[in-house]
Write a protein that holds these residues in place. Structure first.
Motif, PDB file in Angstrom:
ATOM      1  N   GLU A  82      -8.131   6.265   3.814  1.00 60.23           N
ATOM      2  CA  GLU A  82      -8.256   4.702   3.906  1.00 60.23           C
ATOM      3  C   GLU A  82      -6.964   4.236   4.588  1.00 60.23           C
ATOM      4  OE1 GLU A  82      -7.940   1.018   0.536  1.00 60.23           O
ATOM      5  OE2 GLU A  82      -8.635   2.893   0.003  1.00 60.23           O
ATOM      6  N   LEU A 121      -9.141   3.733  -9.117  1.00 62.96           N
ATOM      7  CA  LEU A 121      -9.935   4.734  -8.422  1.00 62.96           C
ATOM      8  C   LEU A 121     -10.087   5.856  -9.018  1.00 62.96           C
ATOM      9  CD1 LEU A 121      -8.171   4.110  -5.011  1.00 62.96           C
ATOM     10  CD2 LEU A 121     -10.509   3.711  -5.544  1.00 62.96           C
ATOM     11  N   PRO A 157       0.708  -1.274  -0.013  1.00 61.62           N
ATOM     12  CA  PRO A 157       0.067   0.050  -0.094  1.00 61.62           C
ATOM     13  C   PRO A 157       0.819   1.201   0.047  1.00 61.62           C
ATOM     14  CG  PRO A 157       0.042  -1.064   2.030  1.00 61.62           C
ATOM     15  CD  PRO A 157       0.525  -2.206   1.091  1.00 61.62           C
ATOM     16  N   THR A 199      -6.990  11.441  -4.069  1.00 58.91           N
ATOM     17  CA  THR A 199      -5.759  11.004  -3.184  1.00 58.91           C
ATOM     18  C   THR A 199      -6.089  11.217  -1.586  1.00 58.91           C
ATOM     19  OG1 THR A 199      -4.331  12.260  -4.853  1.00 58.91           O
ATOM     20  CG2 THR A 199      -3.624  12.534  -2.586  1.00 58.91           C
ATOM     21  N   GLU A 227      -8.976  10.501  -0.326  1.00 62.80           N
ATOM     22  CA  GLU A 227      -9.919   9.351   0.081  1.00 62.80           C
ATOM     23  C   GLU A 227      -8.806   8.294   0.234  1.00 62.80           C
ATOM     24  OE1 GLU A 227     -12.581   8.592  -3.210  1.00 62.80           O
ATOM     25  OE2 GLU A 227     -13.906  10.286  -2.646  1.00 62.80           O
ATOM     26  N   TRP A 228      -7.496   8.061  -0.535  1.00 61.31           N
ATOM     27  CA  TRP A 228      -6.826   7.085  -0.364  1.00 61.31           C
ATOM     28  C   TRP A 228      -6.079   7.149   1.118  1.00 61.31           C
ATOM     29  CZ3 TRP A 228      -1.348   7.490   0.287  1.00 61.31           C
ATOM     30  CH2 TRP A 228      -0.585   6.151   0.422  1.00 61.31           C
ATOM     31  N   ARG A 283      -4.626  -0.104  -8.409  1.00 60.65           N
ATOM     32  CA  ARG A 283      -5.738   0.497  -7.654  1.00 60.65           C
ATOM     33  C   ARG A 283      -5.822   1.995  -7.824  1.00 60.65           C
ATOM     34  NH1 ARG A 283      -7.522   1.082  -2.522  1.00 60.65           N
ATOM     35  NH2 ARG A 283      -5.848   1.547  -1.468  1.00 60.65           N
ATOM     36  N   PRO A 284      -4.772   2.667  -7.792  1.00 60.17           N
ATOM     37  CA  PRO A 284      -4.895   4.217  -7.894  1.00 60.17           C
ATOM     38  C   PRO A 284      -5.694   4.645  -9.103  1.00 60.17           C
ATOM     39  CG  PRO A 284      -2.902   3.735  -6.688  1.00 60.17           C
ATOM     40  CD  PRO A 284      -3.331   2.355  -7.109  1.00 60.17           C
ATOM     41  N   GLU A 300       1.476   2.874  -3.425  1.00 60.33           N
ATOM     42  CA  GLU A 300       0.641   3.239  -4.142  1.00 60.33           C
ATOM     43  C   GLU A 300       0.650   4.879  -4.035  1.00 60.33           C
ATOM     44  OE1 GLU A 300      -2.764  -0.028  -3.766  1.00 60.33           O
ATOM     45  OE2 GLU A 300      -3.006   1.843  -2.454  1.00 60.33           O
ATOM     46  N   LEU A 347      -0.601   8.044  -7.309  1.00 60.82           N
ATOM     47  CA  LEU A 347      -1.730   8.772  -7.189  1.00 60.82           C
ATOM     48  C   LEU A 347      -1.861   9.849  -8.364  1.00 60.82           C
ATOM     49  CD1 LEU A 347      -1.587   9.231  -3.365  1.00 60.82           C
ATOM     50  CD2 LEU A 347      -3.449   7.752  -4.721  1.00 60.82           C
ATOM     51  N   GLY A 361      -0.720   8.311   5.967  1.00 64.99           N
ATOM     52  CA  GLY A 361      -1.110   8.455   4.472  1.00 64.99           C
ATOM     53  C   GLY A 361      -0.837   9.799   4.166  1.00 64.99           C
TER      54      GLY A 361
END
Length: 366
Positions: free
Chosen positions: A337, A196, A119, A331, A333-334, A192-193, A122, A126, A345
């Motif tokens: 999360e 998204l 993670p 970004t 929201e990532w 995943r980014p 990631e 972004l 994050g």
């Protein structure tokens, strides 16, 4: 002195004996000694694997030249065999585990092909995180990797960490001009980014490794996808799509993070002087080289798409700002999360941006 006539049988025999003697002497003078002959045989053969065409930019401009450089600098004691298209077995999504488990000695990995496993990486992927030059983004990626990702990749021997050039929208039909043009489109995403972001833009993202993309296009499984210029020719996007759209400005819509790595035991078994050869072709040097390979391939790929008569477009600055705003939502929201999962994050995003800013605009200025 008159030479004997070779029409005389005795003379012919004598000449043949003389020539044989001279040939034997000549052969003796050029035959290698046993030690020299042994030195020409590699002591170590390393088998590396990747998942794309050997004519793609990274294999053509980085992986193959890297292998040749390692062989030359080891004086032939290392032989590096490169296998494209996953010829040694397994899938592109399992490449990291193939290296870790020693099924292969090394290879090219997209960590994002295993969503959620890495993670922290990631943060580099972004929206609008990276400059459009892969070399600059790759130098920043190596720095970020050393700061944050060494534990993530502790079970392989890391040679390089890099990014590609700008990711673009390639699709059937006309180019994207407005955000609404993406609504409802089934678009391939590599990470995943990226998926998204596509979902935020109103598309229907389909996570997919690059080898599956051409068939998915030809069968209508997807309407298009996001990928680089440099991969376009090997995927036949000049035939399978009609338009190629980039955003305005100096920052990439999205990017993808890669590593070039070895099995730890394969590296550990090398004698120290051969480890030094691998080390000399690792780190920031190799990461920048890999990113530069993508930049070279981007120029080549764009030219192929233009020569095919496909539409090449750039979204207006105004619409790009709308996409940036949606990317900023992705970004945040990532951040929320991964913070909920115990990671910093906001700190990861800040450090990724700082690394990019340190290298932005540096290529070609030295």
């Amino acid at each position: 002195m008159r030479l004997p006539s070779l029409s005389d049988p005795a003379a012919r025999i004598a000449a043949a004996v003389a020539l044989s003697a001279l040939a034997a002497l000549g052969t003796l003078s050029v035959l290698p000694t046993p030690a020299a002959a042994q030195a020409q045989e590699p002591e170590v053969t390393l088998r590396f694997q990747h998942f794309v065409s050997p004519n793609s930019a990274n294999p053509k401009h980085f992986i193959e030249p890297w292998a040749k450089k390692v062989e030359a600098e080891s004086d032939g004691r290392i032989k590096v065999e490169i296998y494209p298209f996953m010829q040694l077995g397994g899938s592109a999504t399992a490449q990291y585990d193939l290296i870790r488990d020693g099924v292969i000695d090394g290879g090219w990995v997209i960590p994002g092909y295993q969503p959620g496993r890495f993670p922290e990486a990631e943060a580099l992927e972004l929206p609008f995180m990276t400059p459009k030059l892969g070399e600059e983004a790759s130098m920043a990626a190596w720095e970020f990797t050393q700061e944050h990702l060494t534990d993530d990749f502790a079970d392989v021997h890391l040679i390089a960490a890099h990014m590609h050039g700008p990711g673009l929208i390639h699709k059937k039909g006309p180019a994207v001009r407005e955000v609404g043009d993406l609504r409802g489109l089934k678009l391939r995403g590599p990470s995943r980014p990226a998926t998204l972001l596509l979902r935020k833009l109103g598309a229907q993202p389909v996570g997919m490794a690059v080898p599956a993309f051409p068939e998915a296009l030809s069968k209508g499984v997807v309407d298009g996808g996001v990928i680089t210029w440099e991969m376009s020719p090997s995927l036949k996007l000049d035939e399978l799509t009609d338009s190629h759209t980039d955003v305005a400005g100096d920052d990439a819509l999205y990017n993808l993070f890669f590593i070039w790595a070895m099995n730890k035991d394969s590296y550990a078994r090398l004698p120290d002087d051969l480890k030094a050869v691998i080390d000399a072709n690792s780190g920031m040097f190799a990461s920048a080289w890999a990113g530069r390979a993508h930049d070279t391939g981007d120029a080549e790929g764009r030219a192929v798409m233009a020569a095919a008569g496909n539409e090449i477009a750039e979204i207006s600055p105004e619409v790009t700002e709308q996409i940036r705003a949606l990317g900023a939502e992705v970004t945040q929201e990532w951040i929320d999360e991964v913070t909920a999962k115990g990671l910093d994050g906001a700190g990861l995003v800040e450090d990724a941006r700082a690394a990019m800013d340190r290298h932005r605009g540096t290529v070609g200025t030295n």
